[in-house]
Design an enzyme around this catalytic site. Structure first.
Site, PDB file in Angstrom:
ATOM      1  N   HIS A 152       0.813  -1.219   0.000  1.00  0.00           N
ATOM      2  CA  HIS A 152       0.000   0.000   0.000  1.00  0.00           C
ATOM      3  C   HIS A 152       0.848   1.272   0.000  1.00  0.00           C
ATOM      4  CE1 HIS A 152       0.530  -0.165   4.393  1.00  0.00           C
ATOM      5  NE2 HIS A 152       0.150   1.089   4.438  1.00  0.00           N
ATOM      6  N   ASP A 209       8.284  -7.368   8.260  1.00  0.00           N
ATOM      7  CA  ASP A 209       6.970  -6.717   8.154  1.00  0.00           C
ATOM      8  C   ASP A 209       7.065  -5.376   7.417  1.00  0.00           C
ATOM      9  OD1 ASP A 209       4.129  -6.331   8.849  1.00  0.00           O
ATOM     10  OD2 ASP A 209       4.849  -4.785  10.226  1.00  0.00           O
ATOM     11  N   HIS A 214       7.729  -2.275   2.319  1.00  0.00           N
ATOM     12  CA  HIS A 214       7.529  -0.820   2.226  1.00  0.00           C
ATOM     13  C   HIS A 214       8.844  -0.050   2.111  1.00  0.00           C
ATOM     14  CE1 HIS A 214       3.543  -1.930   3.235  1.00  0.00           C
ATOM     15  NE2 HIS A 214       3.662  -1.927   4.548  1.00  0.00           N
TER      16      HIS A 214
HETATM   17  C1  BG6 Z   1       1.588  -2.709   7.335  1.00  0.00           C
HETATM   18  C2  BG6 Z   1       2.358  -3.367   8.433  1.00  0.00           C
HETATM   19  O1  BG6 Z   1       1.922  -3.245   6.092  1.00  0.00           O
HETATM   20  O2  BG6 Z   1       1.878  -1.308   7.326  1.00  0.00           O
HETATM   21  C3  BG6 Z   1       2.004  -2.748   9.765  1.00  0.00           C
HETATM   22  O3  BG6 Z   1       2.045  -4.755   8.458  1.00  0.00           O
HETATM   23  C4  BG6 Z   1       2.187  -1.239   9.734  1.00  0.00           C
HETATM   24  O4  BG6 Z   1       2.777  -3.329  10.818  1.00  0.00           O
HETATM   25  C5  BG6 Z   1       1.499  -0.632   8.527  1.00  0.00           C
HETATM   26  O5  BG6 Z   1       1.629  -0.712  10.922  1.00  0.00           O
HETATM   27  C6  BG6 Z   1       1.885   0.827   8.365  1.00  0.00           C
HETATM   28  O6  BG6 Z   1       1.117   1.453   7.357  1.00  0.00           O
HETATM   29  P1  BG6 Z   1       0.918   3.030   7.362  1.00  0.00           P
HETATM   30  O7  BG6 Z   1       0.233   3.301   6.064  1.00  0.00           O
HETATM   31  O8  BG6 Z   1       0.123   3.387   8.563  1.00  0.00           O
HETATM   32  O9  BG6 Z   1       2.304   3.644   7.404  1.00  0.00           O
END
Ligand code: BG6
Length: 462
Positions: A152, A209, A214
């Site tokens: 995402h 994770d 990311h």
């Molecule tokens: C997720 C992780 O993919 O992304 C989580 O599994 C994390 O651990 C989250 O909290 C963070 O997403 P964002 O968009 O809030 O930075």
């Protein structure tokens, strides 16, 4: 659900599209609709009742237990009822341990047709071997152009803006290399802890994770060569090249190039919060909730430029940012008495909590001078939040779901990317094992373990 609701409200979903929820809970049709409504309400946005009526009419539910392999027949029957003879788009958001089995089932039951697509959530496996097994299972049921591995972060506006910044402006690209960039920092700090996700998280930790997906995706977008065009394979080919050029951090290298941490009891925003182990009822664990790494990319453009990566839960602030630290000018024509040193330029791309891009430049401090100019750094600020005040800040998933519906894979991760990322991550995990590197404790609400601070600052050249 909120993303789908907004797409529907804006008229972007195909009129006949039905959304079928499938999970272990015996929610029932009404229960599922109530849960979707709750998800929207929890965001605190005003709900448009007419749009909600239209959206909720699309929702259906069929209980499925992927572990016990029950409920697939009923799901198939419901899909046939709501979308007779049609192609489906599946969306798997559950433990990756189930991905391969589910793909097998979708294939055997004939639900995975040549025209259907699948979206799967990260992480794709737990290591390179499990990732390969999942990719093979996916390919046994869907062709690669029908597989959408979602990350995402790629749906976030500022992440896409990074490509726009680099390739829609002439200013940066000539400087975007080892000759002019001293180092790059990528920070993803969260204030949330693992809370009720302990069961999943404890198997993965911050490296698997957050960094494997990311953080490495952000690194790729900073480091990639200009793709010939913004099409899925052109962009993903360049990302794979970056991942394959990551210098392995293996064996005893981990002791100097990585820091692991785990949060202890502390306080955030004035509220006391429990430590990692207490969240799991006092179960001791060696899983890291914080990691800092010094990565290097062994290629012509980046050789010798450190990329500092760090991410953690229960930090003092929520902050996701990329800092590109340029080198100092070769010589100061302004003299320099210590107070008047020129500070090298710095480009900061903030993704969260604000969406902002700023460039720190040296300026002459206004005023009369008798003994030479005084210089000070000032920022050119581009606040996307202010510049586009009338635009609602979209949820990252809205863009990604829309792209998946249109079959556009540019912002999705290709199989070879996931494998290249795991190969690098596995080396670090093996190094931790070999050196028995345990997570160091840090207070919830702090900036991570003490050593992370010195690791980060020691390496700063400014
Ligand atoms: C997720 C992780 O993919 O992304 C989580 O599994 C994390 O651990 C989250 O909290 C963070 O997403 P964002 O968009 O809030 O930075």
């Amino acid at each position: 659900m909120p993303s789908l609701y907004y797409l529907d409200r804006d008229g972007l979903l195909p009129e006949k599209l039905c959304i079928v929820g499938a999970a272990r809970s015996a929610l029932g049709h009404e229960g599922f609709i109530a849960q979707a409504r709750k998800a929207l309400e929890e965001r605190g946005d005003a709900i448009d009742e007419t749009a909600w009526q239209h959206f909720s009419a699309r929702l259906h539910y069929s209980p499925v237990d992927a572990g016990a392999a029950s409920g697939f027949e009923a799901l198939g029957a419901l899909l046939e009822e709501v979308n007779p003879g049609g192609d489906h788009m599946f969306y798997l958001s559950l433990s990756p341990d189930f991905y391969a089995d589910i793909c097998g089932r979708l294939r055997q039951s004939g639900l995975a047709t040549a025209g259907s697509r699948i979206i799967i959530e990260k992480p794709i496996g737990h290591d390179l071997d499990s990732c390969r097994a999942i990719n093979a299972a996916l390919l046994s049921a869907f062709s690669e152009d029908r597989i959408f591995r979602i990350d995402h972060y790629l749906g976030k506006e500022t992440v896409q803006n990074l490509l726009a910044l680099r390739f829609a402006n002439i200013l940066f690209e000539p400087l975007w290399n080892k000759a002019h960039i001293d180092h790059v920092e990528i920070t993803v700090f969260e204030t949330v802890g693992v809370e009720n996700r302990w069961g999943y998280y404890d198997q993965y930790g911050a490296l698997r994770d957050m960094v494997q997906n990311h953080v490495l995706q952000l690194l790729c977008l900073v480091a990639l060569e200009p793709p010939a065009k913004l099409d899925p394979d052109a962009v993903r080919d360049e990302k794979v090249k970056v991942l394959r050029s990551l210098k392995p951090i293996a064996g005893r290298d981990v002791l100097i190039k990585t820091v692991r941490g785990q949060y202890a009891d502390g306080s955030i925003g004035g509220a006391n919060v429990p430590g990692y182990a207490r969240e799991a009822g006092g179960k001791p664990s060696d899983t890291e909730s914080f990691v800092a790494l010094c990565a290097e990319i062994d290629n012509w453009r980046w050789s010798g430029v450190p990329f500092y990566l760090r991410t953690g839960k229960r930090m003092g602030q929520r902050l996701t940012e990329i800092v590109v630290q340029f080198r100092a000018v070769p010589h100061s024509v302004f003299g320099g008495d210590g107070d008047n040193d020129l500070i090298p330029n710095r480009l900061t791309i903030t993704l969260q909590p604000e969406e902002r891009i700023s460039l720190a430049l040296m300026n002459k401090t206004p005023g009369l001078t008798e003994q030479g100019w005084r210089m000070n750094p000032l920022s050119l600020n581009l606040s996307l939040t202010d510049a586009f005040k009338t635009h609602r800040r979209r949820i990252a998933y809205e863009q990604l779901l829309l792209d998946a519906l249109h079959g556009n894979q540019t912002l999705f991760v290709r199989g070879d990317e996931t494998e290249a990322a795991w190969r690098w991550i596995d080396g670090i995990v093996a190094g931790w094992k070999q050196t028995r590197q345990k997570p160091e404790p840090y207070w919830a609400g702090s900036d991570g373990p003490d050593r992370a601070g010195s690791f980060w600052c020691k390496e700063h050249k400014t």
